[in-house]
Design a protein around this motif. Structure first.
Motif, PDB file in Angstrom:
ATOM      1  N   GLN A   1     101.853 103.456 -17.212  1.00  0.00           N
ATOM      2  CA  GLN A   1     101.652 104.511 -18.149  1.00  0.00           C
ATOM      3  C   GLN A   1     101.315 104.310 -19.423  1.00  0.00           C
ATOM      4  OE1 GLN A   1     104.547 104.156 -16.264  1.00  0.00           O
ATOM      5  NE2 GLN A   1     103.900 105.615 -14.447  1.00  0.00           N
ATOM      6  N   LEU A   2     101.826 103.212 -20.056  1.00  0.00           N
ATOM      7  CA  LEU A   2     101.382 102.894 -21.348  1.00  0.00           C
ATOM      8  C   LEU A   2      99.951 102.407 -21.379  1.00  0.00           C
ATOM      9  CD1 LEU A   2     104.569 100.593 -21.953  1.00  0.00           C
ATOM     10  CD2 LEU A   2     104.171 102.890 -23.349  1.00  0.00           C
ATOM     11  N   ALA A   3      99.393 102.068 -20.357  1.00  0.00           N
ATOM     12  CA  ALA A   3      98.037 101.438 -20.259  1.00  0.00           C
ATOM     13  C   ALA A   3      97.243 103.057 -20.353  1.00  0.00           C
ATOM     14  CB  ALA A   3      97.573 100.763 -18.701  1.00  0.00           C
ATOM     15  N   LEU A   4      97.612 104.076 -20.086  1.00  0.00           N
ATOM     16  CA  LEU A   4      96.853 105.199 -20.150  1.00  0.00           C
ATOM     17  C   LEU A   4      96.884 105.890 -21.404  1.00  0.00           C
ATOM     18  CD1 LEU A   4      98.147 107.067 -17.185  1.00  0.00           C
ATOM     19  CD2 LEU A   4      96.249 105.856 -17.152  1.00  0.00           C
TER      20      LEU A   4
ATOM     21  N   LEU B   1     106.911  98.051 -23.031  1.00  0.00           N
ATOM     22  CA  LEU B   1     106.448  98.457 -24.244  1.00  0.00           C
ATOM     23  C   LEU B   1     106.280  97.574 -25.400  1.00  0.00           C
ATOM     24  CD1 LEU B   1     106.120 100.626 -26.485  1.00  0.00           C
ATOM     25  CD2 LEU B   1     108.648 100.779 -26.674  1.00  0.00           C
ATOM     26  N   VAL B   2     106.937  96.445 -25.126  1.00  0.00           N
ATOM     27  CA  VAL B   2     106.953  95.438 -26.076  1.00  0.00           C
ATOM     28  C   VAL B   2     105.552  94.639 -25.587  1.00  0.00           C
ATOM     29  CG1 VAL B   2     107.883  92.897 -26.560  1.00  0.00           C
ATOM     30  CG2 VAL B   2     109.299  94.776 -26.704  1.00  0.00           C
TER      31      VAL B   2
ATOM     32  N   ARG C   1     100.053  93.266 -27.638  1.00  0.00           N
ATOM     33  CA  ARG C   1      98.700  93.394 -27.234  1.00  0.00           C
ATOM     34  C   ARG C   1      97.868  94.520 -28.006  1.00  0.00           C
ATOM     35  NH1 ARG C   1      97.756  90.140 -22.519  1.00  0.00           N
ATOM     36  NH2 ARG C   1      99.458  89.547 -21.469  1.00  0.00           N
ATOM     37  N   ARG C   2      98.411  95.187 -28.795  1.00  0.00           N
ATOM     38  CA  ARG C   2      97.908  96.128 -29.629  1.00  0.00           C
ATOM     39  C   ARG C   2      97.142  97.215 -28.678  1.00  0.00           C
ATOM     40  NH1 ARG C   2      98.724  95.325 -34.607  1.00  0.00           N
ATOM     41  NH2 ARG C   2      99.311  93.177 -35.514  1.00  0.00           N
TER      42      ARG C   2
END
Length: 323
Positions: A223-226, A247-248, A253-254
């Motif tokens: 989900q974070l990659a989206l 999340l970290v 990786r910004r």
């Protein structure tokens, strides 16, 4: 007739404690720290009613103990700390404190949105450290909030309260929810989205879902990659809704601009790398932490307990279908 025996697991604000002492016989005087396991177990075994907090785990093993307990009033809206099925089977009424903390939690959500966007915590630390040389055109540039897209995951009372506040920032709202919602008068447009579409679209994503098996790690690596690399994640719901390690990794990786966190997976412990990430604002679970809200939460607990102990239905009973 002796008043009912009430066990309170943690010290509550003074007005609540005064009302509790007036109406009930306290099992013991609560302290401002978590009770030992033995004290907690004894309180649930010996008292007619109890007030527990979100840090008190009431599981099947604990509820298997003999008890005279009629009602367990949870000092919170969420009740994922209680095995609802086991309590119901035992004949124990479970209540919560809905509505009362909606505004305080929505306000804190906005505090985090503004803090991460405008680097408030960083700026405060910079000034306090005596490192500020004075104003400069390129100093600590942040992100605009006005006119951006706010993505709200979970459009219950708190999610809607957050959305209403966004109107003052001329933000467009997209939300993920099982049911459609109509904006109130004066609010900007609310567009319902599937979660993946919301994550791709929003500049700020704020979480307002209960913790259930379905929402555990609802926001993980996939989900974070989206999300946009310029987007911010805000969590004032429950810590395990977010995979903290993922999340970290995204922050390091910004792949994400920043985060505002009021809750953590293993409170009070949190991922050690979060401490060193300047683009993250960390708060100690302050969502409902205003005096008026915390007093009202306690009074609601006492109202529910008084009703059950006098043979009346509890105003805020949690049903198994809500779990």
């Amino acid at each position: 007739m002796s008043p009912p025996i009430l066990y309170i697991s943690r010290l509550l604000p003074d007005p609540v404690m005064a009302a509790a002492r007036q109406q009930f016989q306290l099992f013991n005087e609560p302290r401002d720290i978590a009770p030992s396991w033995e004290t907690f177990k004894a309180g649930l075994r010996e008292a007619d009613a109890a007030i527990c907090t979100l840090t008190d785990r009431v599981d099947t093993a604990l509820l298997a103990e003999p008890t005279r307990l009629k009602i367990l009033a949870n000092y919170a809206v969420g009740y994922n700390n209680i095995d609802l099925a086991a309590a119901t089977a035992k004949g124990i009424v479970i209540t919560n404190t809905p509505d009362v903390l909606t505004d305080s939690t929505a306000d804190l959500t906005w505090a985090l949105i503004l803090a991460v966007a405008r680097r408030v915590a960083e700026g405060d630390a910079y000034v306090r450290a005596g490192a500020w040389p004075g104003w400069a055109p390129t100093q600590m540039l942040g992100t605009d909030v006005s006119g951006k897209v706010l993505g709200i995951v979970g459009m219950g009372r708190i999610g809607q309260a957050v959305a209403r506040r966004a109107a003052g920032f001329n933000m467009r709202i997209c939300y993920s929810s099982r049911t459609p919602h109509t904006p109130g008068q004066g609010s900007s447009q609310w567009d319902q989205r599937a979660l993946p579409d919301l994550l791709r679209e929003a500049d700020f994503v704020t979480l307002h879902v209960p913790l259930t098996p379905e929402t555990h790690h609802l926001i993980g690596a996939r989900q974070l990659a989206l999300m946009k690399p310029t987007a911010f994640l805000i969590n004032t719901s429950r810590g395990p809704v977010v995979d903290e390690g993922a999340l970290v990794d995204a922050l390091l990786r910004r792949r994400l601009a920043g985060a505002g966190l009021d809750v953590f997976e293993q409170e009070p412990v949190f991922h050690p790398s979060l401490r060193d990430l300047r683009q993250v604002v960390l708060l100690p679970h302050l969502g409902s932490a205003t005096l008026a809200t915390r007093v009202r939460m306690g009074m609601i607990c006492l109202e529910n307990i008084a009703a059950v102990c006098s043979g009346r239905p509890a105003p805020n009973q949690v049903s198994r279908t809500q779990a």
